[in-house]
Design an enzyme around this catalytic site. Sequence first.
Site, mmCIF file in Angstrom:
data_model
loop_
_atom_site.group_PDB
_atom_site.id
_atom_site.type_symbol
_atom_site.label_atom_id
_atom_site.label_comp_id
_atom_site.label_asym_id
_atom_site.label_seq_id
_atom_site.Cartn_x
_atom_site.Cartn_y
_atom_site.Cartn_z
ATOM 1 N N ASP A 167 2.022 13.879 5.106
ATOM 2 C CA ASP A 167 2.444 15.170 5.663
ATOM 3 C C ASP A 167 1.494 15.647 6.756
ATOM 4 O O ASP A 167 1.918 16.272 7.718
ATOM 5 C CB ASP A 167 2.530 16.202 4.541
ATOM 6 C CG ASP A 167 3.525 15.768 3.488
ATOM 7 O OD1 ASP A 167 4.699 15.579 3.842
ATOM 8 O OD2 ASP A 167 3.132 15.571 2.327
ATOM 9 N N LYS A 211 -0.635 14.726 1.233
ATOM 10 C CA LYS A 211 0.618 14.107 0.832
ATOM 11 C C LYS A 211 1.233 14.930 -0.291
ATOM 12 O O LYS A 211 0.581 15.772 -0.878
ATOM 13 C CB LYS A 211 0.370 12.670 0.337
ATOM 14 C CG LYS A 211 0.142 11.705 1.494
ATOM 15 C CD LYS A 211 0.001 10.251 1.047
ATOM 16 C CE LYS A 211 1.086 9.717 0.190
ATOM 17 N NZ LYS A 211 2.456 9.863 0.757
ATOM 18 N N GLY A 212 2.501 14.656 -0.557
ATOM 19 C CA GLY A 212 3.126 15.259 -1.730
ATOM 20 C C GLY A 212 4.170 16.324 -1.447
ATOM 21 O O GLY A 212 4.733 16.888 -2.375
ATOM 22 N N ASP A 237 2.792 3.933 2.937
ATOM 23 C CA ASP A 237 3.365 5.244 2.589
ATOM 24 C C ASP A 237 3.270 6.192 3.782
ATOM 25 O O ASP A 237 2.465 5.964 4.701
ATOM 26 C CB ASP A 237 2.599 5.824 1.384
ATOM 27 C CG ASP A 237 3.460 6.776 0.559
ATOM 28 O OD1 ASP A 237 4.501 7.245 1.058
ATOM 29 O OD2 ASP A 237 3.071 7.055 -0.588
ATOM 30 N N GLY A 238 4.051 7.240 3.747
ATOM 31 C CA GLY A 238 3.998 8.283 4.776
ATOM 32 C C GLY A 238 2.943 9.327 4.428
ATOM 33 O O GLY A 238 2.188 9.170 3.471
ATOM 34 N N GLY A 247 6.925 15.702 -0.577
ATOM 35 C CA GLY A 247 8.134 15.107 -1.171
ATOM 36 C C GLY A 247 8.052 15.055 -2.693
ATOM 37 O O GLY A 247 8.999 14.611 -3.352
ATOM 38 N N GLU A 307 1.998 8.172 -5.934
ATOM 39 C CA GLU A 307 1.564 7.662 -4.619
ATOM 40 C C GLU A 307 0.058 7.425 -4.616
ATOM 41 O O GLU A 307 -0.426 6.426 -4.074
ATOM 42 C CB GLU A 307 1.928 8.667 -3.526
ATOM 43 C CG GLU A 307 3.421 8.738 -3.258
ATOM 44 C CD GLU A 307 3.819 9.828 -2.286
ATOM 45 O OE1 GLU A 307 4.877 9.693 -1.678
ATOM 46 O OE2 GLU A 307 3.084 10.815 -2.141
ATOM 47 N N SER A 356 10.859 9.918 3.927
ATOM 48 C CA SER A 356 11.788 9.376 4.920
ATOM 49 C C SER A 356 11.176 8.265 5.775
ATOM 50 O O SER A 356 11.896 7.365 6.224
ATOM 51 C CB SER A 356 12.307 10.504 5.807
ATOM 52 O OG SER A 356 11.234 11.185 6.416
ATOM 53 N N THR A 357 9.866 8.296 6.006
ATOM 54 C CA THR A 357 9.243 7.238 6.814
ATOM 55 C C THR A 357 9.060 5.971 5.976
ATOM 56 O O THR A 357 9.402 4.862 6.416
ATOM 57 C CB THR A 357 7.881 7.701 7.378
ATOM 58 O OG1 THR A 357 8.010 9.034 7.865
ATOM 59 C CG2 THR A 357 7.400 6.792 8.484
HETATM 60 C C1 5RP Z 1 6.001 12.341 -0.697
HETATM 61 C C2 5RP Z 1 5.044 12.167 0.413
HETATM 62 C C3 5RP Z 1 5.577 11.657 1.694
HETATM 63 O O1 5RP Z 1 4.928 10.483 2.026
HETATM 64 C C4 5RP Z 1 5.344 12.689 2.738
HETATM 65 O O2 5RP Z 1 5.973 13.889 2.309
HETATM 66 C C5 5RP Z 1 5.898 12.263 4.095
HETATM 67 O O3 5RP Z 1 7.289 12.221 4.058
HETATM 68 P P1 5RP Z 1 8.153 11.967 5.355
HETATM 69 O O4 5RP Z 1 7.869 10.580 5.792
HETATM 70 O O5 5RP Z 1 9.577 12.171 4.878
HETATM 71 O O6 5RP Z 1 7.763 12.992 6.379
HETATM 72 O O7 5RP Z 1 3.861 12.390 0.307
HETATM 73 O O8 5RP Z 1 5.368 12.862 -1.830
#
Ligand code: 5RP
Length: 238
Positions: A84, A94-95, A81-82, A97, A103, A29-30
Amino acid sequence: MTEELKKAAAQKALELVQDGMLLGLGSGSTAKYFTEGVGRLVAEGMKLRAVPTSRATAELAAELGIPIVQEPVGPIDLAVDGADEVDGSLDLIKGRGGALFREKLVAAAAKRFIVVVDESKLVRELGVGVLPVEVLPFLWRTTAERLTALGASLTVRGGEEAPYITDNGNLILDLLVEGGIKDAASFGDALKRTAGVVEHGLFVRMTDTLIVAGPEGPRVVGRLSGGAVARPNSAQDK
Ligand code: 5RP
């Protein structure tokens, strides 16, 4: 509020984009706010190309008219990239999502890897929530046994009946390490040596710059400038 913070972090990252760049577009989402911003820059006439980190991001980029490159020659100029969880050394989980494999490939191929988060992602030590690990479906139970032998409990994302399948056709096992991950580099190495593991969500010494947004605005922290951003563990398992 969180959405505003995510937007603010992504907006700050857009300031680093220059004409002619090949960009890595993250997932989640970010990162989506960053991709939308890139779409605006392209619409305004900036010459940009991008490598997406997931099918979802590729679809969004295509909708926005961002030229997509599948197999670039040479490095990616800037990947955004975002994350967690982010610790004080700018190491990441990460991951959550599900896009961690691509990524990591995109981040590794980039001259500069920028992480954009709101401040809820900052932790003192990684492992507050789950650590996603992508594994081959073939004999995955034996892979899971080897992973639990490393001291983690785990669940199959989506459940065994209808597991989540990654863009690469694999499973995600979500590991929980009780007491946190003390040494992310060596735990990541152990995961990488485990037969059946395709990739894991620990990103160690990969972040060049962190953009973290709080109520006072976005803050830029560089790994090489030794910026510590730690605060008590607070990231929640998603
Ligand atoms: C996806 C990821 C995302 O970058 C991580 O989950 C952050 O997501 P968000 O910005 O929605 O909190 O690693 O695999």
